[in-house]
Write a protein that holds these residues in place. Structure first.
Motif, short mmCIF file in Angstrom:
data_model
loop_
_atom_site.label_atom_id
_atom_site.label_comp_id
_atom_site.label_asym_id
_atom_site.label_seq_id
_atom_site.Cartn_x
_atom_site.Cartn_y
_atom_site.Cartn_z
N ARG A 45 75.14 -18.54 67.75
CA ARG A 45 76.24 -17.92 66.99
C ARG A 45 75.70 -16.78 66.14
N SER A 46 76.47 -15.71 66.05
CA SER A 46 76.05 -14.55 65.27
C SER A 46 76.19 -14.83 63.77
N ARG A 48 77.81 -13.08 61.72
CA ARG A 48 79.22 -12.88 61.36
C ARG A 48 80.03 -14.15 61.65
N GLU A 49 79.84 -14.72 62.83
CA GLU A 49 80.54 -15.97 63.17
C GLU A 49 80.22 -17.06 62.16
N LEU A 50 78.95 -17.18 61.82
CA LEU A 50 78.53 -18.21 60.89
C LEU A 50 79.09 -17.97 59.49
N ASP A 52 81.92 -16.67 58.74
CA ASP A 52 83.36 -16.95 58.70
C ASP A 52 83.68 -18.43 58.59
N VAL A 54 83.76 -22.52 60.07
CA VAL A 54 84.18 -23.16 61.32
C VAL A 54 85.42 -24.02 61.08
#
Length: 88
Positions: A45-46, A48-50, A52, A54
């Motif tokens: 996971r990038s 950015r994804e992290l 944001d 989950v």
């Protein structure tokens, strides 16, 4: 062994027969809420994804089957994600 002790060290979504972490994977710890103490595999996971957070499907949260528990990172680059709440 109580339920909390049983859940610790287990990976969210892992096979019940092999619930532990695997070598070569990256994990964060979920803190608080219905998934407290579980590990979440975030391999690949990038940033950015992290950042944001989950939203994880779970039937043991406030909304039961179909509900999700929201976890947000504790600080930048954190290894712990804190429970924010449950959503339908």
């Amino acid at each position: 062994m109580d339920e909390l002790e049983f859940m610790r060290g287990r990976v969210y979504g892992a096979d019940h027969d092999d619930p532990g972490p695997r070598a070569g994977r990256t994990y964060v710890e979920l803190a608080g809420g219905p998934l407290d103490g579980l590990l979440l595999d975030v391999t690949g996971r990038s940033e950015r994804e992290l950042g944001d957070g989950v939203r994880l499907p779970t039937e043991i949260g406030r909304y039961g089957t179909g509900g999700r528990s929201v976890y947000l990172p504790r600080g930048s680059g954190g290894c712990v994600y804190d429970w924010w709440g449950d959503v339908p």
